[in-house]
Design an enzyme around this catalytic site. Structure first.
Site, PDB file in Angstrom:
ATOM      1  CB  CYS A 116      -0.917   0.022   1.209  1.00  0.00           C
ATOM      2  SG  CYS A 116      -1.928  -1.431   1.325  1.00  0.00           S
ATOM      3  CG  HIS A 256      -3.046   3.233   2.413  1.00  0.00           C
ATOM      4  ND1 HIS A 256      -3.711   2.823   1.279  1.00  0.00           N
ATOM      5  CD2 HIS A 256      -2.985   2.147   3.228  1.00  0.00           C
ATOM      6  CE1 HIS A 256      -4.034   1.547   1.398  1.00  0.00           C
ATOM      7  NE2 HIS A 256      -3.600   1.116   2.567  1.00  0.00           N
ATOM      8  CG  ASN A 286      -6.422  -1.234   1.820  1.00  0.00           C
ATOM      9  OD1 ASN A 286      -5.806  -0.808   0.845  1.00  0.00           O
ATOM     10  ND2 ASN A 286      -5.814  -1.690   2.905  1.00  0.00           N
TER      11      ASN A 286
HETATM   12  N1  ACO Z   1     -17.415  -9.379  10.512  1.00  0.00           N
HETATM   13  C1  ACO Z   1     -17.753  -9.667  11.807  1.00  0.00           C
HETATM   14  N2  ACO Z   1     -16.834  -9.977  12.740  1.00  0.00           N
HETATM   15  C2  ACO Z   1     -15.528  -9.978  12.367  1.00  0.00           C
HETATM   16  C3  ACO Z   1     -15.130  -9.701  11.036  1.00  0.00           C
HETATM   17  C4  ACO Z   1     -16.140  -9.379  10.102  1.00  0.00           C
HETATM   18  N3  ACO Z   1     -15.852  -9.094   8.823  1.00  0.00           N
HETATM   19  N4  ACO Z   1     -13.785  -9.769  10.970  1.00  0.00           N
HETATM   20  C5  ACO Z   1     -13.349 -10.097  12.189  1.00  0.00           C
HETATM   21  N5  ACO Z   1     -14.394 -10.231  13.039  1.00  0.00           N
HETATM   22  C6  ACO Z   1     -14.381 -10.566  14.466  1.00  0.00           C
HETATM   23  C7  ACO Z   1     -13.089 -11.217  14.876  1.00  0.00           C
HETATM   24  O1  ACO Z   1     -13.120 -12.592  14.565  1.00  0.00           O
HETATM   25  C8  ACO Z   1     -13.073 -10.924  16.352  1.00  0.00           C
HETATM   26  O2  ACO Z   1     -13.919 -11.857  16.988  1.00  0.00           O
HETATM   27  P1  ACO Z   1     -13.490 -12.538  18.380  1.00  0.00           P
HETATM   28  O3  ACO Z   1     -13.321 -11.388  19.336  1.00  0.00           O
HETATM   29  O4  ACO Z   1     -14.635 -13.414  18.676  1.00  0.00           O
HETATM   30  O5  ACO Z   1     -12.204 -13.242  18.074  1.00  0.00           O
HETATM   31  C9  ACO Z   1     -13.750  -9.559  16.473  1.00  0.00           C
HETATM   32  O6  ACO Z   1     -14.442  -9.366  15.229  1.00  0.00           O
HETATM   33  C10 ACO Z   1     -12.793  -8.401  16.702  1.00  0.00           C
HETATM   34  O7  ACO Z   1     -11.693  -8.563  15.854  1.00  0.00           O
HETATM   35  P2  ACO Z   1     -10.515  -7.538  15.871  1.00  0.00           P
HETATM   36  O8  ACO Z   1      -9.461  -8.011  14.924  1.00  0.00           O
HETATM   37  O9  ACO Z   1     -10.108  -7.197  17.242  1.00  0.00           O
HETATM   38  O10 ACO Z   1     -11.227  -6.229  15.271  1.00  0.00           O
HETATM   39  P3  ACO Z   1     -10.609  -4.828  15.016  1.00  0.00           P
HETATM   40  O11 ACO Z   1     -11.375  -3.808  15.760  1.00  0.00           O
HETATM   41  O12 ACO Z   1      -9.099  -4.809  15.135  1.00  0.00           O
HETATM   42  O13 ACO Z   1     -10.942  -4.605  13.476  1.00  0.00           O
HETATM   43  C11 ACO Z   1      -9.831  -4.739  11.348  1.00  0.00           C
HETATM   44  C12 ACO Z   1     -10.421  -5.497  12.510  1.00  0.00           C
HETATM   45  C13 ACO Z   1     -10.942  -3.935  10.701  1.00  0.00           C
HETATM   46  C14 ACO Z   1      -9.232  -5.718  10.355  1.00  0.00           C
HETATM   47  C15 ACO Z   1      -8.753  -3.750  11.876  1.00  0.00           C
HETATM   48  O14 ACO Z   1      -7.882  -4.427  12.742  1.00  0.00           O
HETATM   49  C16 ACO Z   1      -7.962  -3.116  10.780  1.00  0.00           C
HETATM   50  O15 ACO Z   1      -8.462  -2.334   9.979  1.00  0.00           O
HETATM   51  N6  ACO Z   1      -6.640  -3.395  10.716  1.00  0.00           N
HETATM   52  C17 ACO Z   1      -5.776  -2.854   9.697  1.00  0.00           C
HETATM   53  C18 ACO Z   1      -5.886  -3.676   8.473  1.00  0.00           C
HETATM   54  C19 ACO Z   1      -5.249  -3.043   7.278  1.00  0.00           C
HETATM   55  O16 ACO Z   1      -5.274  -1.843   7.122  1.00  0.00           O
HETATM   56  N7  ACO Z   1      -4.705  -3.875   6.423  1.00  0.00           N
HETATM   57  C20 ACO Z   1      -4.176  -3.464   5.177  1.00  0.00           C
HETATM   58  C21 ACO Z   1      -2.789  -3.005   5.292  1.00  0.00           C
HETATM   59  S1  ACO Z   1      -2.277  -2.196   3.875  1.00  0.00           S
HETATM   60  C22 ACO Z   1      -1.634  -3.281   2.689  1.00  0.00           C
HETATM   61  O17 ACO Z   1      -0.458  -3.308   2.466  1.00  0.00           O
HETATM   62  C23 ACO Z   1      -2.548  -4.159   1.910  1.00  0.00           C
END
Ligand code: ACO
Length: 346
Positions: A116, A256, A286
């Site tokens: 990214c 980004h 994203n």
């Molecule tokens: N729908 C419903 N529940 C979900 C989903 C979904 N799509 N995805 C995960 N959950 C659940 C998880 O399983 C977890 O459940 P549990 O507590 O029973 O285990 C719960 O939701 C909370 O999960 P977290 O990972 O703590 O949620 P968080 O608030 O961190 O949000 C997210 C997750 C949106 C992925 C966030 O961490 C994020 O945006 N991280 C950055 C990701 C990113 O930007 N990646 C790209 C990088 S750039 C590149 O180079 C491509």
């Protein structure tokens, strides 16, 4: 003594596939909800490439739009730099496919992969080719077809990503504008937090890797989240300091687009008003290396930046990597009007 040269942004364009995939659509595919996706990410919908579309085809459309807005022909280009994590093929480079598709017969071409962070890295690189005096007109384009690398059964990742492309034309100018400062960073030890495990030289694709879904993106979202905020804040502060500027000197931040919560946390830490942060993650999700290019194109199209405005770019991504850059918006109409004269005459 040689006069200083600057790399002005003189054209922009973007392309997003027609097919819209909403959060409601995803509710029918994995165990998730519109409410969860909106509150955790800020994403409402994303675009998905049609079967005939690829990273190169989308980038070529964005590139043509950028050339048109710069009032240039493809033959005027000296170089095509393509940032992508999802190239059409490992070889040839997608940059060469774009160069051919748009008819940039006088241009060199290559790809940059910094996930990214790629678009900002390519913007910095393209600017340096111009500042050094090597080239006068460089196309920087970022594009992704992430939908082909997403496991549509994995709710942790499939809700996040989208397809598209964004491009800019960089052009030599003699009045101060363009890149004022930049920061590029990498912490390779964090690579396993966000990767595609198979399909490269370390683990070539095989029936076993396919059965294990190792050709799809895997991610530890929580850890990436913390890294994202830390690196965006730090890199932005460093680029501002290098440019001898403060947060209040910035007209627009073009970050980004990964998650609106990451953008909020970064904005608050930097002390820049929210209205000065460009956000379109709600509409595209994203789009990795395309995201800053699409955002820049949409922001410029709205006429937000005026000559002399300072624009802060900041990104993070797989690698792990991060980058930031401060650019001064150019007097584009004056550069275009003076094209027939002086050292950069076409
Ligand atoms: N729908 C419903 N529940 C979900 C989903 C979904 N799509 N995805 C995960 N959950 C659940 C998880 O399983 C977890 O459940 P549990 O507590 O029973 O285990 C719960 O939701 C909370 O999960 P977290 O990972 O703590 O949620 P968080 O608030 O961190 O949000 C997210 C997750 C949106 C992925 C966030 O961490 C994020 O945006 N991280 C950055 C990701 C990113 O930007 N990646 C790209 C990088 S750039 C590149 O180079 C491509």
């Amino acid at each position: 003594m040689a006069l200083p040269r600057y790399a002005a942004v003189t054209g922009w364009g973007h392309y997003a596939p027609e097919k819209v995939l909403t959060n409601k659509d995803l509710e029918g595919m994995v165990d998730t909800s519109d409410e969860w996706i909106r509150t955790r990410t800020g994403i409402c919908e994303r675009r998905v490439a049609a079967a005939h579309e690829t990273t190169a085809s989308m980038c070529s459309i964005a590139a043509r739009c950028a050339l048109e807005s710069a009032n240039l022909a493809s033959l005027d280009l000296d170089l095509v730099i393509c940032a992508s994590t999802t190239p059409d093929t490992l070889m040839p480079a997608t940059g060469s496919l774009i160069q051919d598709a748009i008819g940039a017969a006088n241009a060199g071409a290559f790809d940059v992969n910094a996930a990214c962070t790629g678009f900002v890295a390519a913007l910095v690189m393209g600017s340096q080719f111009i500042q050094s005096g090597a080239y006068d007109r460089v196309l920087v384009v970022g594009g992704e077809t992430l939908s082909r690398f997403v496991n549509w059964k994995d709710r942790n990742t499939c809700i996040l990503f989208g397809d598209g492309a964004g491009a800019v034309v960089l052009e030599a100018a003699d009045e101060e504008c363009g890149l004022l400062s930049f920061v590029l960073g990498s912490q390779g030890s964090g690579g396993p937090l966000l990767d595609i495990k198979a399909g490269g030289a370390a683990k070539p694709a095989s029936p076993e890797t396919i059965a294990a879904n190792e050709h799809y993106i895997t991610m530890r979202g929580n850890e990436i989240f913390k890294f994202a905020v830390r690196s965006m804040v730090h890199a932005s502060g460093e680029a501002l300091a290098k440019a001898n500027l403060h947060a209040e000197d910035i007209r627009m931040v073009i970050p980004h687009q990964a998650n609106v919560r990451i953008l909020r946390a970064t904005q608050q830490a930097l002390g820049i008003p929210w209205e000065r942060v460009f956000v379109n993650v709600d509409r595209y999700g994203n789009t990795s290396a395309a995201s800053v290019g699409i955002a820049l194109s949409e922001c410029a199209e709205m006429g937000t930046m005026q000559p002399g405005d300072n624009v802060l770019f900041v990104a993070f991504g797989g690698g792990l990597t991060w980058a930031s850059a401060v650019l001064r918006w150019a007097d584009i109409s004056s550069i275009i009007a003076r094209r027939g004269e002086g050292p950069y005459a076409i």
